[in-house]
Scaffold this motif. Structure first.
Motif, PDB file in Angstrom:
ATOM      1  N   SER A  80       0.904  -0.959   0.150  1.00 62.61           N
ATOM      2  CA  SER A  80       0.027  -0.098  -0.030  1.00 62.61           C
ATOM      3  C   SER A  80       0.690   1.308  -0.213  1.00 62.61           C
ATOM      4  O   SER A  80       0.456   2.301  -0.493  1.00 62.61           O
ATOM      5  N   ASP A  81       2.019   1.077   0.517  1.00 65.97           N
ATOM      6  CA  ASP A  81       2.868   2.334   0.592  1.00 65.97           C
ATOM      7  C   ASP A  81       3.341   3.069  -0.565  1.00 65.97           C
ATOM      8  O   ASP A  81       3.349   4.298  -1.068  1.00 65.97           O
ATOM      9  N   ILE A  82       3.469   2.119  -1.761  1.00 72.21           N
ATOM     10  CA  ILE A  82       3.758   2.392  -3.100  1.00 72.21           C
ATOM     11  C   ILE A  82       2.473   2.661  -4.092  1.00 72.21           C
ATOM     12  O   ILE A  82       2.506   2.772  -5.112  1.00 72.21           O
ATOM     13  N   SER A  83       1.352   1.783  -3.608  1.00 72.57           N
ATOM     14  CA  SER A  83       0.506   1.609  -4.331  1.00 72.57           C
ATOM     15  C   SER A  83      -0.992   2.531  -4.109  1.00 72.57           C
ATOM     16  O   SER A  83      -1.303   3.369  -5.078  1.00 72.57           O
ATOM     17  N   TRP A  84      -1.326   2.575  -2.965  1.00 72.66           N
ATOM     18  CA  TRP A  84      -2.290   3.556  -2.978  1.00 72.66           C
ATOM     19  C   TRP A  84      -2.721   4.355  -1.465  1.00 72.66           C
ATOM     20  O   TRP A  84      -3.760   4.522  -0.929  1.00 72.66           O
ATOM     21  N   SER A  85      -1.410   4.474  -0.934  1.00 75.90           N
ATOM     22  CA  SER A  85      -1.672   5.191   0.375  1.00 75.90           C
ATOM     23  C   SER A  85      -1.713   6.747   0.132  1.00 75.90           C
ATOM     24  O   SER A  85      -1.549   7.017  -1.016  1.00 75.90           O
ATOM     25  N   GLU A  86      -2.010   7.500   0.910  1.00 79.29           N
ATOM     26  CA  GLU A  86      -2.126   8.872   0.953  1.00 79.29           C
ATOM     27  C   GLU A  86      -0.549   9.598   0.532  1.00 79.29           C
ATOM     28  O   GLU A  86      -0.254  10.847   0.133  1.00 79.29           O
ATOM     29  N   HIS A  87       0.494   8.618   0.589  1.00 81.85           N
ATOM     30  CA  HIS A  87       1.826   9.286   0.530  1.00 81.85           C
ATOM     31  C   HIS A  87       2.295   9.038  -0.862  1.00 81.85           C
ATOM     32  O   HIS A  87       3.500   9.571  -1.335  1.00 81.85           O
ATOM     33  N   ILE A  88       1.647   8.416  -1.911  1.00 81.00           N
ATOM     34  CA  ILE A  88       2.241   8.054  -3.036  1.00 81.00           C
ATOM     35  C   ILE A  88       2.337   9.413  -3.994  1.00 81.00           C
ATOM     36  O   ILE A  88       3.360   9.344  -4.909  1.00 81.00           O
ATOM     37  N   GLU A  89       1.812  10.554  -3.773  1.00 82.33           N
ATOM     38  CA  GLU A  89       2.205  11.660  -4.474  1.00 82.33           C
ATOM     39  C   GLU A  89       3.500  12.115  -4.256  1.00 82.33           C
ATOM     40  O   GLU A  89       4.234  12.509  -5.229  1.00 82.33           O
ATOM     41  N   GLU A  90       4.026  11.828  -3.080  1.00 79.65           N
ATOM     42  CA  GLU A  90       5.442  12.259  -2.686  1.00 79.65           C
ATOM     43  C   GLU A  90       6.429  11.381  -3.626  1.00 79.65           C
ATOM     44  O   GLU A  90       7.573  11.957  -3.810  1.00 79.65           O
ATOM     45  N   TYR A  91       6.028  10.153  -4.106  1.00 79.99           N
ATOM     46  CA  TYR A  91       7.190   9.483  -4.906  1.00 79.99           C
ATOM     47  C   TYR A  91       7.330  10.174  -6.143  1.00 79.99           C
ATOM     48  O   TYR A  91       8.445   9.859  -6.898  1.00 79.99           O
ATOM     49  N   LYS A  92       6.467  11.187  -6.583  1.00 78.07           N
ATOM     50  CA  LYS A  92       6.766  11.788  -8.084  1.00 78.07           C
ATOM     51  C   LYS A  92       8.118  12.607  -7.876  1.00 78.07           C
ATOM     52  O   LYS A  92       8.922  12.961  -8.579  1.00 78.07           O
ATOM     53  N   ASN A  93       8.574  13.030  -6.534  1.00 78.91           N
ATOM     54  CA  ASN A  93       9.569  13.755  -6.311  1.00 78.91           C
ATOM     55  C   ASN A  93      10.677  13.017  -5.744  1.00 78.91           C
ATOM     56  O   ASN A  93      11.868  13.156  -6.011  1.00 78.91           O
ATOM     57  N   THR A  94      10.492  12.066  -4.735  1.00 77.62           N
ATOM     58  CA  THR A  94      11.341  11.367  -4.193  1.00 77.62           C
ATOM     59  C   THR A  94      11.840   9.819  -4.445  1.00 77.62           C
ATOM     60  O   THR A  94      13.037   9.608  -4.158  1.00 77.62           O
ATOM     61  N   ALA A  95      11.193   9.433  -5.339  1.00 75.48           N
ATOM     62  CA  ALA A  95      11.600   8.054  -6.094  1.00 75.48           C
ATOM     63  C   ALA A  95      12.781   8.294  -6.992  1.00 75.48           C
ATOM     64  O   ALA A  95      12.948   9.371  -7.450  1.00 75.48           O
ATOM     65  N   ARG A  96      13.662   7.401  -6.723  1.00 78.87           N
ATOM     66  CA  ARG A  96      14.992   7.444  -7.748  1.00 78.87           C
ATOM     67  C   ARG A  96      14.539   7.268  -9.322  1.00 78.87           C
ATOM     68  O   ARG A  96      13.454   6.483  -9.260  1.00 78.87           O
TER      69      ARG A  96
END
Ligand code: SF4
Length: 287
Positions: A80-96
């Motif tokens: 869920s942390d990478i699929s549909w938690s409220e945090h996934i928006e952040e991965y646009k900027n933080t994912a390598r």
């Protein structure tokens, strides 16, 4: 200005600068673009059996890559942390970030450890199919394999973009009732059925069904599902369904579904036996 995404049944109309339901596709310059292209949230060299694939290069390893976003809302999601938690928006900027070339070079460097290629997994790869396609074409040029672990919830056009360059898929057939697949999981059973029926004509396919107590564990539903799998045919019209491997796996309470116990192991074995009346290769998982 808005644009419509045609990847899955949701057909999101997305406003300029906004993101669709899955969190992975957006509208930029009046065009739908994959916002998770080359965004890597997870990377591991796994046994191919862990995908799970039992009849595709058994004993080998596969470099497993995840991004972010999902077009379903399974309440028991394991990622869920990478699929549909409220945090996934952040991965646009933080994912390598990695290019297809960089990932393929990494896959090549792991060949001595038994690596056969790349598996697109952990989150739903179809919502970022462009990256899967570009990387898979490059994998083939380098003599490596491409694998997708997917919920199969995408249109025939998207499958057409991938069917010539993906070698194997494990597709979730999460249940066989619209009430469960569509209402509880937020999916679309008829789209998944069409995706599976077409995929088996193009590449090696194995299926996975997670048995959730009280949701999709009725004998009658599992029997209808196995019968349907057995009826599938290849592109020449030959009956191949009975040889499609099916993984019957055990649910554990997690994320938003903690109101019930793990699936009884005896039930898993019994439902697997039921499927064996129609299918030649049925495996149990998480037992
Ligand atoms: S892939 Fe994502 S943006 Fe496109 S229709 Fe499905 S949920 Fe909406």
């Amino acid at each position: 200005m808005t644009a419509e995404c045609s990847v899955c049944f949701r057909k999101c109309r997305i406003g300029e600068g906004k993101t669709g339901f899955c969190g992975a596709r957006g509208c930029i310059g009046s065009r739908i673009v994959p916002l998770n292209y080359g965004k890597i949230t997870a990377l591991a060299l796994d046994p191919v059996e862990k995908k799970p694939l039992r009849k595709f290069f058994p004993g080998s390893k596969i470099l497993s890559v995840g991004s972010f976003g999902c077009n379903l809302r399974c309440p028991f999601c394991q990622n869920s942390d990478i699929s549909w938690s409220e945090h996934i928006e952040e991965y646009k900027n933080t994912a390598r970030t990695a290019t297809p070339e960089q990932l393929v070079n990494l896959a090549l460097s792991c060949r001595d450890e038994g690596n056969i290629g790349i598996a697109f997994t952990y989150n739903e790869p179809l919502i970022g199919y462009e990256f899967v396609r570009d990387t898979s074409l490059l994998l083939h040029k380098n003599g490596l394999k491409s694998v997708m672990v997917t919920n199969g919830t995408a249109s025939a056009e998207i499958l057409g973009e991938l069917s010539h360059c993906v070698d194997a898929m494990n597709i979730d057939l999460k249940g066989f009732s619209e009430n469960y697949c569509n209402r509880v999981l937020g999916g679309n059973l008829s789209m998944v059925r069409e995706f599976i029926a077409e995929s088996v004509k193009h590449c090696h396919v194995e299926l996975t069904t997670l048995i959730v107590p009280g949701e999709n564990d009725r004998d009658e539903e599992i029997k209808r599902m196995a019968e349907w799998i057995a009826s599938l045919r290849d592109s020449g019209g030959n009956e191949i369904g009975m040889n499609i491997p099916l993984h019957i796996t055990r649910f554990f309470p997690r994320f938003h579904m903690t109101d019930r116990n793990a699936t009884d192991i005896d039930l898993i074995y019994r439902l697997a036996d039921l499927c064996r009346e129609y299918l030649n290769f049925v495996y149990t998982g998480n037992c």
